[in-house]
Design a protein around this motif. Structure first.
Motif, short mmCIF file in Angstrom:
data_model
loop_
_atom_site.label_atom_id
_atom_site.label_comp_id
_atom_site.label_asym_id
_atom_site.label_seq_id
_atom_site.Cartn_x
_atom_site.Cartn_y
_atom_site.Cartn_z
N GLN A 1 0.80 -1.22 0.00
CA GLN A 1 0.00 0.00 0.00
C GLN A 1 0.84 1.28 0.00
O GLN A 1 0.59 2.20 -0.75
CB GLN A 1 -0.93 -0.02 1.21
CG GLN A 1 -1.98 1.06 1.22
CD GLN A 1 -2.88 0.94 2.44
OE1 GLN A 1 -2.58 0.22 3.37
NE2 GLN A 1 -3.98 1.67 2.41
N ASP A 2 1.86 1.34 0.87
CA ASP A 2 2.69 2.54 0.98
C ASP A 2 3.97 2.18 1.71
O ASP A 2 4.20 1.02 2.04
CB ASP A 2 1.94 3.67 1.70
CG ASP A 2 1.32 3.21 3.02
OD1 ASP A 2 1.98 2.41 3.72
OD2 ASP A 2 0.20 3.64 3.35
N GLN A 3 4.81 3.19 1.97
CA GLN A 3 6.11 2.92 2.59
C GLN A 3 5.95 2.46 4.04
O GLN A 3 6.75 1.67 4.53
CB GLN A 3 6.99 4.16 2.50
CG GLN A 3 7.25 4.57 1.05
CD GLN A 3 8.62 5.17 0.85
OE1 GLN A 3 9.58 4.79 1.50
NE2 GLN A 3 8.72 6.12 -0.06
N TYR A 4 4.91 2.94 4.72
CA TYR A 4 4.66 2.47 6.08
C TYR A 4 4.33 0.97 6.05
O TYR A 4 4.82 0.19 6.87
CB TYR A 4 3.49 3.23 6.72
CG TYR A 4 3.60 4.73 6.61
CD1 TYR A 4 4.60 5.42 7.27
CD2 TYR A 4 2.71 5.45 5.83
CE1 TYR A 4 4.70 6.80 7.17
CE2 TYR A 4 2.80 6.83 5.72
CZ TYR A 4 3.80 7.50 6.38
OH TYR A 4 3.91 8.87 6.28
N ALA A 5 3.47 0.60 5.11
CA ALA A 5 3.08 -0.81 4.98
C ALA A 5 4.30 -1.67 4.65
O ALA A 5 4.40 -2.82 5.11
CB ALA A 5 2.01 -0.97 3.91
N TYR B 1 9.63 -8.17 -0.98
CA TYR B 1 9.70 -7.28 -2.14
C TYR B 1 9.16 -5.90 -1.83
O TYR B 1 9.20 -5.01 -2.67
CB TYR B 1 8.97 -7.91 -3.33
CG TYR B 1 9.60 -9.24 -3.71
CD1 TYR B 1 10.85 -9.28 -4.34
CD2 TYR B 1 8.99 -10.44 -3.38
CE1 TYR B 1 11.45 -10.48 -4.65
CE2 TYR B 1 9.59 -11.64 -3.69
CZ TYR B 1 10.83 -11.67 -4.32
OH TYR B 1 11.43 -12.86 -4.61
N ALA B 2 8.66 -5.74 -0.59
CA ALA B 2 8.24 -4.40 -0.15
C ALA B 2 9.42 -3.44 -0.16
O ALA B 2 9.25 -2.23 -0.31
CB ALA B 2 7.64 -4.48 1.25
N SER B 3 10.62 -3.97 0.00
CA SER B 3 11.81 -3.11 0.05
C SER B 3 12.03 -2.36 -1.25
O SER B 3 12.73 -1.35 -1.28
CB SER B 3 13.04 -3.94 0.40
OG SER B 3 13.23 -4.97 -0.56
N PHE C 1 -0.85 -9.11 15.32
CA PHE C 1 -0.46 -7.99 14.48
C PHE C 1 -1.68 -7.40 13.78
O PHE C 1 -2.57 -8.13 13.33
CB PHE C 1 0.58 -8.41 13.44
CG PHE C 1 1.95 -8.62 14.00
CD1 PHE C 1 2.85 -7.58 14.06
CD2 PHE C 1 2.33 -9.86 14.48
CE1 PHE C 1 4.12 -7.77 14.60
CE2 PHE C 1 3.60 -10.06 15.01
CZ PHE C 1 4.50 -9.01 15.07
N ARG C 2 -1.67 -6.07 13.66
CA ARG C 2 -2.82 -5.38 13.08
C ARG C 2 -2.89 -5.58 11.58
O ARG C 2 -1.89 -5.60 10.87
CB ARG C 2 -2.76 -3.88 13.40
CG ARG C 2 -3.96 -3.09 12.88
CD ARG C 2 -3.99 -1.70 13.48
NE ARG C 2 -3.00 -0.82 12.88
CZ ARG C 2 -3.26 0.08 11.94
NH1 ARG C 2 -4.49 0.20 11.48
NH2 ARG C 2 -2.31 0.85 11.48
N ILE C 3 -4.14 -5.66 11.09
CA ILE C 3 -4.40 -5.72 9.66
C ILE C 3 -4.76 -4.31 9.21
O ILE C 3 -5.82 -3.80 9.54
CB ILE C 3 -5.55 -6.70 9.34
CG1 ILE C 3 -5.18 -8.12 9.78
CG2 ILE C 3 -5.89 -6.67 7.85
CD1 ILE C 3 -6.32 -9.11 9.71
N ARG C 4 -3.85 -3.64 8.54
CA ARG C 4 -4.10 -2.29 8.08
C ARG C 4 -5.14 -2.31 6.95
O ARG C 4 -5.19 -3.27 6.20
CB ARG C 4 -2.81 -1.64 7.57
CG ARG C 4 -1.73 -1.49 8.60
CD ARG C 4 -0.42 -0.96 8.01
NE ARG C 4 -0.47 0.47 7.78
CZ ARG C 4 -0.37 1.02 6.58
NH1 ARG C 4 -0.24 0.28 5.49
NH2 ARG C 4 -0.39 2.33 6.43
#
Length: 747
Positions: free
Chosen positions: A59-63, A142-144, A361-364
């Motif tokens: 979704q974004d860099q935080y995710a 691969y989020a990196s 863990f939270r599900i954003r």
């Protein structure tokens, strides 16, 4: 020897290219033959596919950082450290994610870590130490690609073997097919402890994303990532550290990510577990009362349709006095100083929301302040005194795995799929919140907090009291003003009070009209249902009537005449249904109230029952009426009708809602020396003693119905008062017991 081998390899590669060329020429020739079978081919993802996973599915860099922190948890690490480092002489921003888990072997790196969308976590489900795996889509690493230009993986397994892999994301997109990409992997023996470090680098001059506001947003995401510990749901603590190296000048700073301190200073809380069968124990706390007992609430909701859940809902009142109490309980900032009222409100604004958590863990984005997935804001608009808004609550809902709950996460990591299980989760969460809302409303009524309707009524009554005249007279006498002047002033005040009291009576009459219309609105579905049958008869029979009239005009036969007569009688009978219905409803819809007159209480009760006749019969609800003699009252019949419409409507709702085996309404009326008494019973689920003792059920906006407005019993109470009657609810072992009786002289 080695040179000869190289020559042989070169010769083989040359021959392989010749064979490929011959194959292409052959395929082109065969393709000209209509319907020719060529061969079977592999689906070959492009090199761009890896970047698509990171850019489009995260979704974004935080995710992205959250996904990598979850990987640390899956590796059985006790912690995860996120490092932001500036290397000015290299124009470099470095982001590192470090853990102290079991690490990966070289084989794991090659056969699992480098394989996109691998399902090894899905199959294993648990880590070697028993943690339930968070990353199950095989895409987290691969989020990196959206955090930096390149990635270096350094991982050390339990045997001390260090494996290193290096990926340049911009180079990957140049390859036509994924299987052409060659990732350099190295291994060596080391004395270091096991663990994994991801090092992501980009040009500092081209990456200005991480400013103070975004770092605060990252802190928020990390603080909400792991909820407070509930009944040892998470067996071992998992800590998150945030570190800055030369990020702010030449300093090195490190902070531990801890939950917001405000979580411990709630006003009200409801928490507990509900099994997949809907059976559970909840516990309610009220911090507004010092050393208040914890109340137990037993639930039996039937199959949840979303698996077992564990829930913790914390609610905060946001009026001025409540914010002061919140601070006085010990709310401090990170430096240990008491926060201001403005800071407390801002803190609530930033942390509110009900998050959904799986395996700790939270599900954003479920739980983000701006993502009101339960539509609490809309519920509060409908009933602000009763309902809580999204900016008043911090909550945690723990769900089971996808297999056990049916609650599936979206591939893009942006919430849960909107399926039946998700709808069921929303329903049961709202049901539990409603339990808290009812208790909170009852307490606030007792404490006279923010119940505007009662306050306004009290203010109006005080406005038209005689206290002013008495006070003025005493003051003037003290000042030795003449008796004549005092009498003149008192007379002026008295005349003014008379005029105001006339206005007050008009307001009360207007209120009665509005309440009658509210009752009319409450039974609109019954009206439509009752009216539909005669309207349907008119619609179907009028064409038949026209037909037989034409036939009779031609033939003058007995058959046509009999048909006309039968249809005409039917029209008359059905029209009478409307006449009776409207005659009962007309007083409620009146724009002006009639004067008080003598009428039969029993007739008003039977008119109210007649409104619900079809619904009572269709649902096998038995009615038992017993009057010792006809009971007459001087007042307004529409008020008594309104009282019993609201009582009957509530009885029908709750007996059907709770699927009561025995469904019965009993109404007993007796004449007494000082008037009369009517006992109203039903066999529904009843009313808790807590509500009976406080009388909260007669307060406007109080309701235990899921979509109720909380007007019915309040209207009944006001209507009884206008007619010199009292209505009270008494304890009974089964169902409800209301008593409507003549008020005593001193009441």
């Amino acid at each position: 020897m080695e040179k000869n081998n190289l020559n042989d390899i070169s010769s083989l590669e040359s021959r392989l290219e010749e064979l490929k060329k011959e194959k292409e020429e052959l395929l082109q020739a065969v393709s000209k033959i209509d319907g020719a079978y060529l061969s079977s081919y592999e689906i070959r993802p492009t090199g761009r596919h890896l970047l698509t996973i990171g850019e489009d599915l995260i979704q974004d860099q935080y995710a992205a950082i959250v996904e990598l922190v979850k990987n640390c948890y899956d590796a059985d690490s006790p912690d995860a450290t996120i490092v932001f480092k500036k290397i000015l002489n290299e124009d470099c921003l470095e982001i590192r994610i470090e853990d102290h888990g079991h690490g990966m072997s070289t084989e794991d790196v090659i056969n699992k870590w480098l394989v996109p969308s691998t399902n090894y976590k899905l199959e294993a489900r648990k880590s070697p130490r028993g943690r339930i795996m968070q990353g199950r889509k095989g895409i987290g690493r691969y989020a990196s690609s959206i955090l930096a230009d390149d990635l270096t993986l350094i991982t050390i397994d339990k045997n001390g073997i260090e494996t290193t892999a290096y990926i340049q994301w911009h180079e990957i997109s140049k390859y036509k097919y994924l299987d052409q990409i060659k990732i350099p992997v190295k291994r060596r023996q080391t004395e270091k402890s096991s663990g994994t470090t991801l090092i992501m680098r980009s040009k500092l001059s081209e990456n200005n994303y991480w400013n103070d506001d975004r770092l605060n947003k990252l802190r928020f995401e990390l603080k909400k990532l792991i909820p407070p510990k509930l009944d040892n749901l998470i067996e071992e603590e998992f800590k998150i550290f945030l570190k800055f190296v030369n990020f702010y000048d030449n300093e090195v700073t490190e902070e531990t990510i801890n939950p917001y301190p405000i979580l411990d200073y709630y006003d009200y809380r409801i928490y507990g577990k509900v099994s997949k069968d809907g059976i559970g124990d909840l516990f309610y706390e009220n911090h507004k009362i010092k050393n208040a007992a914890i109340e137990k609430i037993e639930l039996n909701k039937g199959n949840t349709q979303c698996g077992a859940i564990e829930i913790d809902i914390r609610v905060y009142d946001r009026d001025k006095d409540s914010i002061n109490q919140l601070i006085s309980r010990g709310l401090r900032d990170e430096n240990g100083n008491y926060v201001s009222k403005l800071q407390a409100r801002r803190l609530l604004d930033s942390v509110n929301g009900i998050g959904v958590y799986r395996n700790g863990f939270r599900i954003r984005p479920l739980g983000d302040p701006e993502f009101d997935w339960l539509k609490l804001g809309g519920r509060r608009v409908q009933n602000p005194s009763m309902r809580i808004g999204s900016n008043q609550v911090v909550g945690y809902v723990h769900i089971q795995s996808e297999e056990d709950s049916g609650l599936e996460e979206k591939s893009a990591r942006d919430g849960l799929k909107n399926n039946e299980a998700y709808e069921a989760l929303k329903r049961i969460t709202i049901d539990i919140i409603r339990e808290l809302e009812v208790k909170r409303f009852n307490f606030r009524r007792q404490m006279d907090i923010s119940l505007n309707s009662n306050k306004n009524k009290w203010k109006i009554e005080k406005l038209y009291s005689t206290d002013l005249s008495d006070s003025v007279s005493k003051t003037l006498k003290t000042a030795e003003v003449s008796e004549d002047l005092i009498n003149q002033i008192s007379d002026i005040i008295s005349k003014d009070n008379i005029k105001k009291n006339e206005y007050f009576d008009d307001i009360k009459q207007e209120l009665a009209i509005y309440q009658g219309q509210a009752t009319l609105g409450k039974i609109i579905n019954i009206i439509l249902h009752e009216g539909r049958r005669p309207l349907s008869y008119f619609k179907n029979q009028i064409p038949n009537l026209e037909f037989y009239i034409d036939e009779f005009a031609k033939k003058r036969d007995d058959y046509s005449y009999e048909k006309i007569r039968k249809i005409a009688n039917g029209i008359g009978e059905n029209a009478q249904t409307f006449v009776k219905l409207f005659s009962r409803l007309d007083p409620l819809a009146a724009k002006k109230r009639e004067t008080k007159h003598d009428f039969s209480i029993c007739d008003a009760i039977e008119d109210a029952l007649d409104i619900y006749k079809t619904e009572l019969e269709n649902n096998d609800i038995h009615i038992d009426l017993q009057y010792s003699e006809n009971i007459v009252l001087n007042g307004w019949k529409e008020d008594i009708f309104s009282i019993f419409v609201n009582l009957i409507d509530n009885s029908i709702y709750w007996m059907l809602e709770k699927e009561c085996k025995v469904k019965k309404i009993s109404i007993n009326g007796i004449v007494e020396s000082n008037g009369f008494k009517i006992d109203y019973y039903d066999t529904g689920p009843g009313i808790s003693d807590e509500f009976l003792n406080t009388g909260v059920i007669f307060t406007p906006e109080f309701t235990t119905k899921p979509d109720g407005m909380g007007l019915g019993l309040a209207i009944a109470g006001e209507a009884a008062n206008r007619n010199g009657l009292s209505i009270t609810a008494a304890h009974t072992d089964n169902g409800v017991h209301f008593i409507i009786s003549t008020q005593s002289e001193d009441s």
